[in-house]
Design a protein around this motif. Structure first.
Motif, PDB file in Angstrom:
ATOM      1  N   THR A  24       0.816  -1.212   0.000  1.00 18.41           N
ATOM      2  CA  THR A  24       0.000   0.000   0.000  1.00 18.41           C
ATOM      3  C   THR A  24       0.853   1.267   0.000  1.00 18.41           C
ATOM      4  O   THR A  24       0.327   2.354  -0.191  1.00 18.41           O
ATOM      5  N   ARG A  25       2.166   1.114   0.187  1.00 17.77           N
ATOM      6  CA  ARG A  25       3.059   2.276   0.194  1.00 17.77           C
ATOM      7  C   ARG A  25       3.729   2.424  -1.173  1.00 17.77           C
ATOM      8  O   ARG A  25       4.513   1.568  -1.577  1.00 17.77           O
ATOM      9  N   GLU A  27       6.203   3.992  -2.357  1.00 19.91           N
ATOM     10  CA  GLU A  27       7.669   3.955  -2.416  1.00 19.91           C
ATOM     11  C   GLU A  27       8.219   2.530  -2.458  1.00 19.91           C
ATOM     12  O   GLU A  27       9.346   2.305  -2.879  1.00 19.91           O
ATOM     13  N   ASN A  28       7.434   1.543  -2.064  1.00 21.09           N
ATOM     14  CA  ASN A  28       7.883   0.147  -2.088  1.00 21.09           C
ATOM     15  C   ASN A  28       7.738  -0.509  -3.452  1.00 21.09           C
ATOM     16  O   ASN A  28       8.366  -1.530  -3.724  1.00 21.09           O
ATOM     17  N   TRP A  29       6.913   0.063  -4.321  1.00 19.71           N
ATOM     18  CA  TRP A  29       6.635  -0.602  -5.588  1.00 19.71           C
ATOM     19  C   TRP A  29       7.822  -0.642  -6.527  1.00 19.71           C
ATOM     20  O   TRP A  29       7.913  -1.524  -7.367  1.00 19.71           O
ATOM     21  N   LYS A  30       8.762   0.287  -6.422  1.00 25.06           N
ATOM     22  CA  LYS A  30       9.922   0.194  -7.310  1.00 25.06           C
ATOM     23  C   LYS A  30      10.656  -1.119  -7.065  1.00 25.06           C
ATOM     24  O   LYS A  30      11.217  -1.705  -7.979  1.00 25.06           O
ATOM     25  N   ALA A  65      -2.534  -0.235  -5.233  1.00 20.46           N
ATOM     26  CA  ALA A  65      -1.832  -1.509  -5.083  1.00 20.46           C
ATOM     27  C   ALA A  65      -2.467  -2.587  -5.959  1.00 20.46           C
ATOM     28  O   ALA A  65      -1.762  -3.381  -6.582  1.00 20.46           O
ATOM     29  N   TYR A  66      -3.786  -2.641  -6.021  1.00 20.33           N
ATOM     30  CA  TYR A  66      -4.454  -3.588  -6.916  1.00 20.33           C
ATOM     31  C   TYR A  66      -4.020  -3.336  -8.357  1.00 20.33           C
ATOM     32  O   TYR A  66      -3.714  -4.256  -9.098  1.00 20.33           O
ATOM     33  N   ALA A  67      -4.014  -2.086  -8.762  1.00 15.63           N
ATOM     34  CA  ALA A  67      -3.714  -1.731 -10.145  1.00 15.63           C
ATOM     35  C   ALA A  67      -2.283  -2.104 -10.528  1.00 15.63           C
ATOM     36  O   ALA A  67      -2.015  -2.418 -11.683  1.00 15.63           O
ATOM     37  N   MET A  68      -1.354  -2.099  -9.587  1.00 18.00           N
ATOM     38  CA  MET A  68       0.039  -2.382  -9.908  1.00 18.00           C
ATOM     39  C   MET A  68       0.395  -3.862  -9.792  1.00 18.00           C
ATOM     40  O   MET A  68       1.435  -4.278 -10.285  1.00 18.00           O
TER      41      MET A  68
END
Length: 140
Positions: A24-25, A27-30, A65-68
């Protein structure tokens, strides 16, 4: 933690769900984009077709988060008997994902080699600066 393991292969990482989870954050998705992401979500659907529609709608929802996530697996419940169906659902979803885009593992590998800079899925050329808004998009 996510940054230190994103270059490892054959690693499964589970994050806490809900509003406290790592996914949900933004900055963690990278780092999460370095691997294949599976979003496990409880479903209200009564059959597989309804669950697929529910997942499609969730991916289009406001929830970033769902979208990514690469795939969404809807579960009928969280009881102890749900582990096997959840694992089977994850494997089926990942198989479909990889069959639909045979180049995906190579793209993920390139993303990792470029340092997981947060430019997924539109990988940008070496030297790209995320603070520059007018960067040209390169395809991988």
């Amino acid at each position: 933690m996510l940054e230190s393991i994103n270059t490892n292969v054959r690693v499964v990482v589970a994050t806490l769900g809900g509003t406290l989870g790592a996914a949900t954050r933004p900055e963690n998705w990278k780092n999460l984009h370095a691997g294949l992401t599976v979003w496990l979500s409880q479903s209200e659907a009564k059959d597989e077709a309804s669950a697929e529609e529910e997942a499609r709608m969730a991916k289009q929802s406001e929830n970033q988060a769902y979208a990514m996530a690469d795939v969404i697996v809807k579960l009928g419940g969280w009881d102890s008997d749900a582990a096997r169906p959840a694992a089977e659902g994850c494997l089926r979803a990942l198989k479909c994902l990889l069959e639909s885009d045979k180049e995906l593992p190579g793209k993920k590998s390139l993303y990792i080699r470029m340092g997981c800079r947060g430019d997924w899925p539109n990988l940008l050329p070496p030297g790209w600066n995320p603070s520059e808004k007018d960067a040209q998009v390169a395809t991988a």
